[in-house]
Structures are given as structure tokens and as C-alpha cells.
Write a protein that holds these residues in place. Structure first.
Motif, PDB file in Angstrom:
ATOM      1  N   UNK A   1      32.134  40.940  47.872  1.00  0.00           N
ATOM      2  CA  UNK A   1      31.566  41.678  46.746  1.00  0.00           C
ATOM      3  C   UNK A   1      32.581  42.105  45.691  1.00  0.00           C
ATOM      4  N   UNK A   2      33.841  42.124  46.018  1.00  0.00           N
ATOM      5  CA  UNK A   2      34.868  42.539  45.060  1.00  0.00           C
ATOM      6  C   UNK A   2      35.462  41.330  44.352  1.00  0.00           C
ATOM      7  N   UNK A   3      35.742  41.481  43.085  1.00  0.00           N
ATOM      8  CA  UNK A   3      36.317  40.406  42.267  1.00  0.00           C
ATOM      9  C   UNK A   3      37.748  40.084  42.674  1.00  0.00           C
ATOM     10  N   UNK A   4      38.530  41.081  42.914  1.00  0.00           N
ATOM     11  CA  UNK A   4      39.936  40.873  43.245  1.00  0.00           C
ATOM     12  C   UNK A   4      40.553  42.146  43.768  1.00  0.00           C
ATOM     13  N   UNK A   5      41.738  42.027  44.250  1.00  0.00           N
ATOM     14  CA  UNK A   5      42.380  43.181  44.864  1.00  0.00           C
ATOM     15  C   UNK A   5      43.741  43.491  44.261  1.00  0.00           C
ATOM     16  N   UNK A   6      43.933  43.080  43.031  1.00  0.00           N
ATOM     17  CA  UNK A   6      45.186  43.403  42.355  1.00  0.00           C
ATOM     18  C   UNK A   6      45.129  44.861  41.926  1.00  0.00           C
ATOM     19  N   UNK A   7      45.986  45.678  42.502  1.00  0.00           N
ATOM     20  CA  UNK A   7      45.976  47.098  42.159  1.00  0.00           C
ATOM     21  C   UNK A   7      46.582  47.355  40.791  1.00  0.00           C
ATOM     22  N   UNK A   8      47.547  46.536  40.412  1.00  0.00           N
ATOM     23  CA  UNK A   8      48.131  46.596  39.075  1.00  0.00           C
ATOM     24  C   UNK A   8      48.380  45.166  38.615  1.00  0.00           C
ATOM     25  N   UNK A   9      48.564  44.991  37.316  1.00  0.00           N
ATOM     26  CA  UNK A   9      48.787  43.666  36.754  1.00  0.00           C
ATOM     27  C   UNK A   9      50.287  43.356  36.727  1.00  0.00           C
ATOM     28  N   UNK A  10      50.825  42.977  37.867  1.00  0.00           N
ATOM     29  CA  UNK A  10      52.263  42.671  37.950  1.00  0.00           C
ATOM     30  C   UNK A  10      52.613  41.374  37.222  1.00  0.00           C
ATOM     31  N   UNK A  11      51.624  40.502  37.062  1.00  0.00           N
ATOM     32  CA  UNK A  11      51.884  39.214  36.423  1.00  0.00           C
ATOM     33  C   UNK A  11      52.361  39.318  34.991  1.00  0.00           C
ATOM     34  N   UNK A  12      51.986  40.373  34.299  1.00  0.00           N
ATOM     35  CA  UNK A  12      52.391  40.519  32.910  1.00  0.00           C
ATOM     36  C   UNK A  12      53.607  41.440  32.744  1.00  0.00           C
TER      37      UNK A  12
END
Length: 152
Positions: A82-93
């Protein structure tokens, strides 16, 4: 970490149906029991039915029920569904992500969170089904006279 309303409602539907395995329930009934929007629940129920978590019976006398035994519905798997994703913060940027240890720590935290949820099923959450079902007296008992009182 905060789960979405979609996940919350998905859990509520499965818990309600798990507490009432002896019969079909309606979306309207579940919405009334939790005092939530029937329109929102329709989308949730549709998704849960497509995923096999619940079974939808159409027509007169139709309704919804669990699509598989409550002891086989894993809470962690449901949350992942049910959840889209589990990235707590956007570390990629973030420009320091390659050198920062926080990225790994956050991924470890999410794994631990999901590992705990993986230890439980819907059946575990409604283990005291009689107590759980008592919170919905207007939908589970033939008359309000027989309903246990709720304490707040």
C-alpha cells in the motif's frame, strides 16, 4: 515515518473483516464503523480485492470478506503493497550523499521497521476478536440492547 491514509484504511478494512469472518460485510458498514468516507473506502477495497487480500461478492446479498485466512495476511507485506516508497529523505539529490553515513542508517531503520511488521498477521492483531468486535456493536450485534457499552 508516517504511513499514508491509504495504508491506514487498508488495515482498518482487513481488521474489520477479520473480526467478522462469519459473514459478508458492506463497504458502507465498514465506513460507518470507523466513521470514515465510504468513497475513500471504495478505492481501498478495489485495490485490496485486485491484490487478493479481500474477496468482493457482487449482487443482492453481496459484500466483502477476507480473500484468504487472517493468519496468512502479513502486515509487513500489506504495508509494502500500500505504500509508494520508503525513502525517509531524498538523499539522491543531496551533494554529500556519497560521503554521508545517514543514508545507510535510514535504510537500516526502514528495514528494521518492516522486519517488525513482518512478524505479525491480521490474525495476530485481532487475537481477542470478541474484544475487538465489541468496538463495533451497531454493526456486529442484532440489536443495540445486546451491545456492550464502550468506555472512553
Amino acid at each position: 515515518m508516517k504511513l499514508t491514509l491509504f495504508t491506514d484504511y487498508s488495515m482498518r478494512v482487513l481488521l474489520y473483516l477479520g473480526a467478522h469472518p462469519e459473514r459478508l460485510c458492506s463497504i458502507a458498514e465498514v465506513a460507518r464503523a470507523y466513521n470514515i468516507s465510504q468513497n475513500h473506502l471504495m478505492k481501498v477495497v478495489n485495490d485490496l480485492a485486485k491484490a487478493g487480500y479481500i474477496e468482493s461478492v457482487r449482487g443482492r446479498g453481496g459484500g466483502i470478506r477476507l480473500g484468504k485466512p487472517a493468519d496468512t495476511i502479513n502486515v509487513g507485506a500489506l504495508v509494502r503493497h500500500t505504500e509508494e516508497g520508503f525513502e525517509l529523505v531524498d538523499c539522491g539529490s543531496c551533494i554529500i550523499a556519497p560521503a554521508c553515513g545517514m543514508t545507510g542508517v535510514l535504510k537500516e531503520a526502514v528495514r528494521a521497521f518492516l522486519a517488525v511488521l513482518d512478524q505479525y498477521t491480521i490474525a495476530d492483531l485481532i487475537a481477542k476478536r470478541e474484544d475487538f468486535a465489541a468496538w463495533f456493536p451497531e454493526t456486529t450485534l442484532p440489536s443495540a440492547v445486546d451491545a456492550p457499552s464502550r468506555t472512553k
